[in-house]
Motif scaffolding. Structure first.
Motif, PDB file in Angstrom:
ATOM      1  N   ASP A 162      -6.954  -1.985   6.132  1.00 56.50           N
ATOM      2  CA  ASP A 162      -8.186  -2.475   5.513  1.00 56.50           C
ATOM      3  C   ASP A 162      -8.545  -1.664   4.274  1.00 56.50           C
ATOM      4  O   ASP A 162      -9.040  -2.214   3.283  1.00 56.50           O
ATOM      5  CB  ASP A 162      -9.342  -2.431   6.515  1.00 56.50           C
ATOM      6  N   ASP A 163      -8.306  -0.351   4.323  1.00 60.11           N
ATOM      7  CA  ASP A 163      -8.598   0.492   3.160  1.00 60.11           C
ATOM      8  C   ASP A 163      -7.650   0.175   2.006  1.00 60.11           C
ATOM      9  O   ASP A 163      -8.045   0.192   0.836  1.00 60.11           O
ATOM     10  CB  ASP A 163      -8.490   1.974   3.530  1.00 60.11           C
ATOM     11  N   LEU A 164      -6.392  -0.116   2.335  1.00 51.24           N
ATOM     12  CA  LEU A 164      -5.428  -0.474   1.296  1.00 51.24           C
ATOM     13  C   LEU A 164      -5.814  -1.792   0.633  1.00 51.24           C
ATOM     14  O   LEU A 164      -5.803  -1.914  -0.598  1.00 51.24           O
ATOM     15  CB  LEU A 164      -4.020  -0.571   1.888  1.00 51.24           C
ATOM     16  N   LEU A 165      -6.192  -2.788   1.442  1.00 50.71           N
ATOM     17  CA  LEU A 165      -6.598  -4.078   0.886  1.00 50.71           C
ATOM     18  C   LEU A 165      -7.837  -3.934   0.009  1.00 50.71           C
ATOM     19  O   LEU A 165      -7.934  -4.539  -1.066  1.00 50.71           O
ATOM     20  CB  LEU A 165      -6.863  -5.074   2.016  1.00 50.71           C
ATOM     21  N   ALA A 166      -8.801  -3.125   0.462  1.00 52.26           N
ATOM     22  CA  ALA A 166     -10.018  -2.909  -0.325  1.00 52.26           C
ATOM     23  C   ALA A 166      -9.693  -2.224  -1.650  1.00 52.26           C
ATOM     24  O   ALA A 166     -10.266  -2.554  -2.697  1.00 52.26           O
ATOM     25  CB  ALA A 166     -11.014  -2.073   0.474  1.00 52.26           C
ATOM     26  N   PHE A 167      -8.764  -1.279  -1.621  1.00 47.36           N
ATOM     27  CA  PHE A 167      -8.330  -0.579  -2.837  1.00 47.36           C
ATOM     28  C   PHE A 167      -7.707  -1.564  -3.829  1.00 47.36           C
ATOM     29  O   PHE A 167      -8.009  -1.540  -5.029  1.00 47.36           O
ATOM     30  CB  PHE A 167      -7.322   0.507  -2.458  1.00 47.36           C
ATOM     31  N   LEU A 168      -6.855  -2.448  -3.331  1.00 46.24           N
ATOM     32  CA  LEU A 168      -6.196  -3.421  -4.202  1.00 46.24           C
ATOM     33  C   LEU A 168      -7.214  -4.353  -4.851  1.00 46.24           C
ATOM     34  O   LEU A 168      -7.127  -4.665  -6.043  1.00 46.24           O
ATOM     35  CB  LEU A 168      -5.174  -4.232  -3.406  1.00 46.24           C
ATOM     36  N   ARG A 169      -8.195  -4.793  -4.058  1.00 42.10           N
ATOM     37  CA  ARG A 169      -9.214  -5.691  -4.600  1.00 42.10           C
ATOM     38  C   ARG A 169     -10.067  -4.983  -5.650  1.00 42.10           C
ATOM     39  O   ARG A 169     -10.342  -5.526  -6.717  1.00 42.10           O
ATOM     40  CB  ARG A 169     -10.107  -6.212  -3.476  1.00 42.10           C
ATOM     41  N   LYS A 170     -10.487  -3.768  -5.332  1.00 42.30           N
ATOM     42  CA  LYS A 170     -11.374  -3.031  -6.234  1.00 42.30           C
ATOM     43  C   LYS A 170     -10.720  -2.794  -7.582  1.00 42.30           C
ATOM     44  O   LYS A 170     -11.362  -2.893  -8.634  1.00 42.30           O
ATOM     45  CB  LYS A 170     -11.771  -1.700  -5.601  1.00 42.30           C
ATOM     46  N   HIS A 171      -9.426  -2.493  -7.575  1.00 41.78           N
ATOM     47  CA  HIS A 171      -8.723  -2.167  -8.812  1.00 41.78           C
ATOM     48  C   HIS A 171      -7.930  -3.356  -9.362  1.00 41.78           C
ATOM     49  O   HIS A 171      -7.119  -3.195 -10.275  1.00 41.78           O
ATOM     50  CB  HIS A 171      -7.813  -0.961  -8.584  1.00 41.78           C
ATOM     51  N   GLN A 172      -8.197  -4.546  -8.786  1.00 41.35           N
ATOM     52  CA  GLN A 172      -7.611  -5.794  -9.267  1.00 41.35           C
ATOM     53  C   GLN A 172      -6.084  -5.724  -9.351  1.00 41.35           C
ATOM     54  O   GLN A 172      -5.463  -6.144 -10.324  1.00 41.35           O
ATOM     55  CB  GLN A 172      -8.218  -6.181 -10.618  1.00 41.35           C
ATOM     56  N   ILE A 173      -5.497  -5.181  -8.286  1.00 42.49           N
ATOM     57  CA  ILE A 173      -4.045  -5.139  -8.157  1.00 42.49           C
ATOM     58  C   ILE A 173      -3.637  -6.293  -7.247  1.00 42.49           C
ATOM     59  O   ILE A 173      -4.157  -6.414  -6.135  1.00 42.49           O
ATOM     60  CB  ILE A 173      -3.578  -3.799  -7.545  1.00 42.49           C
ATOM     61  N   PRO A 174      -2.745  -7.174  -7.688  1.00 38.18           N
ATOM     62  CA  PRO A 174      -2.349  -8.309  -6.852  1.00 38.18           C
ATOM     63  C   PRO A 174      -1.871  -7.873  -5.467  1.00 38.18           C
ATOM     64  O   PRO A 174      -1.126  -6.906  -5.331  1.00 38.18           O
ATOM     65  CB  PRO A 174      -1.214  -8.958  -7.657  1.00 38.18           C
ATOM     66  N   THR A 175      -2.313  -8.589  -4.454  1.00 37.13           N
ATOM     67  CA  THR A 175      -1.952  -8.271  -3.077  1.00 37.13           C
ATOM     68  C   THR A 175      -0.590  -8.868  -2.741  1.00 37.13           C
ATOM     69  O   THR A 175      -0.409 -10.081  -2.850  1.00 37.13           O
ATOM     70  CB  THR A 175      -2.995  -8.837  -2.100  1.00 37.13           C
ATOM     71  N   PRO A 176       0.388  -8.052  -2.332  1.00 40.76           N
ATOM     72  CA  PRO A 176       1.694  -8.596  -1.948  1.00 40.76           C
ATOM     73  C   PRO A 176       1.557  -9.583  -0.794  1.00 40.76           C
ATOM     74  O   PRO A 176       0.748  -9.371   0.119  1.00 40.76           O
ATOM     75  CB  PRO A 176       2.481  -7.354  -1.510  1.00 40.76           C
ATOM     76  N   ALA A 177       2.337 -10.640  -0.835  1.00 35.19           N
ATOM     77  CA  ALA A 177       2.274 -11.644   0.230  1.00 35.19           C
ATOM     78  C   ALA A 177       2.562 -11.031   1.591  1.00 35.19           C
ATOM     79  O   ALA A 177       2.052 -11.489   2.612  1.00 35.19           O
ATOM     80  CB  ALA A 177       3.266 -12.767  -0.059  1.00 35.19           C
ATOM     81  N   SER A 178       3.366  -9.967   1.617  1.00 38.00           N
ATOM     82  CA  SER A 178       3.721  -9.326   2.884  1.00 38.00           C
ATOM     83  C   SER A 178       2.545  -8.614   3.533  1.00 38.00           C
ATOM     84  O   SER A 178       2.612  -8.224   4.694  1.00 38.00           O
ATOM     85  CB  SER A 178       4.861  -8.328   2.663  1.00 38.00           C
TER      86      SER A 178
END
Length: 203
Positions: free
Chosen positions: A63-79
């Motif tokens: 959950d922390d990794l997903l939140a980090f990706l969203r906050k910094h607008q890094i595309p989320t890998p499909a995996s």
């Protein structure tokens, strides 16, 4: 944000990473195709929350990794995405709920639920843990601004929030309460979907 690397991983490795809830720095470097040192730098700069095992190794919760990706607008890998994103619509006007729900379901990739008041919304947020909340300001019981504030005050909650309202003057209040996006009514469905995609950041 960081240089890309030539790291590769097999389909079986992707499957293993997808089922994990805790990641090592090397797991994250494989998922994002970046150098492991970049992941460590994010952690040391307090950009990516982590903890240490008794042996001193860094670990990051999913959950922390997903939140980090969203906050910094890094595309989320499909995996990293398990099935469909969960969206909760909080709106007391049935025709608006039907319109939003039908449109989002047609786009594919979303599980859409609805709540008609603030109390049920807070219960459902805890129960179904939506990835995204589409929240009206004027709802019965606890209003949308207070719902937004309570969710964002919970540091463990990673739900993104789009607030919709027919009152443009409420924009400042909802953003101060922690909303990620304010959109006026009547809602532009294409813009709403674009904002949802931006917040969820799926490739």
């Amino acid at each position: 944000m960081t240089p890309m690397t030539n790291l590769t991983f097999t389909d079986s490795m992707v499957g293993q990473l997808k089922t994990k809830t805790i990641y090592t720095t090397h797991d994250i470097s494989r998922l994002l195709q970046v150098n492991p040192r970049s992941v460590i730098n994010w952690i040391e700069q307090n950009l990516l929350p982590s903890y240490r095992t008794p042996g001193g190794h860094r670990r990051v919760r999913r959950d922390d990794l997903l939140a980090f990706l969203r906050k910094h607008q890094i595309p989320t890998p499909a995996s990293l995405v398990e099935g469909k994103f969960r969206i909760l619509i909080v709106e007391d006007e049935e025709e608006v709920v039907t319109l939003l729900k039908t449109y989002l379901q047609r786009q594919g990739g979303y599980e859409v639920a609805a709540a008609s008041n603030g109390i049920n919304a807070l219960i459902d947020v805890g129960r179904i843990k939506p990835d995204l909340l589409i929240l009206d300001v004027m709802i019965p019981g606890v209003d949308g601004i207070e719902v937004c504030r309570r969710i964002k005050d919970d540091s463990a909650n990673k739900t993104a929030i789009i607030v919709i309202s027919g009152n443009a003057e409420s924009e400042k209040k909802v953003l101060q309460a922690g909303a990620d996006v304010f959109m006026p009514k009547p809602v532009d469905l294409e813009k709403l979907h674009a904002e949802a995609q931006r917040l969820l950041r799926v490739l």
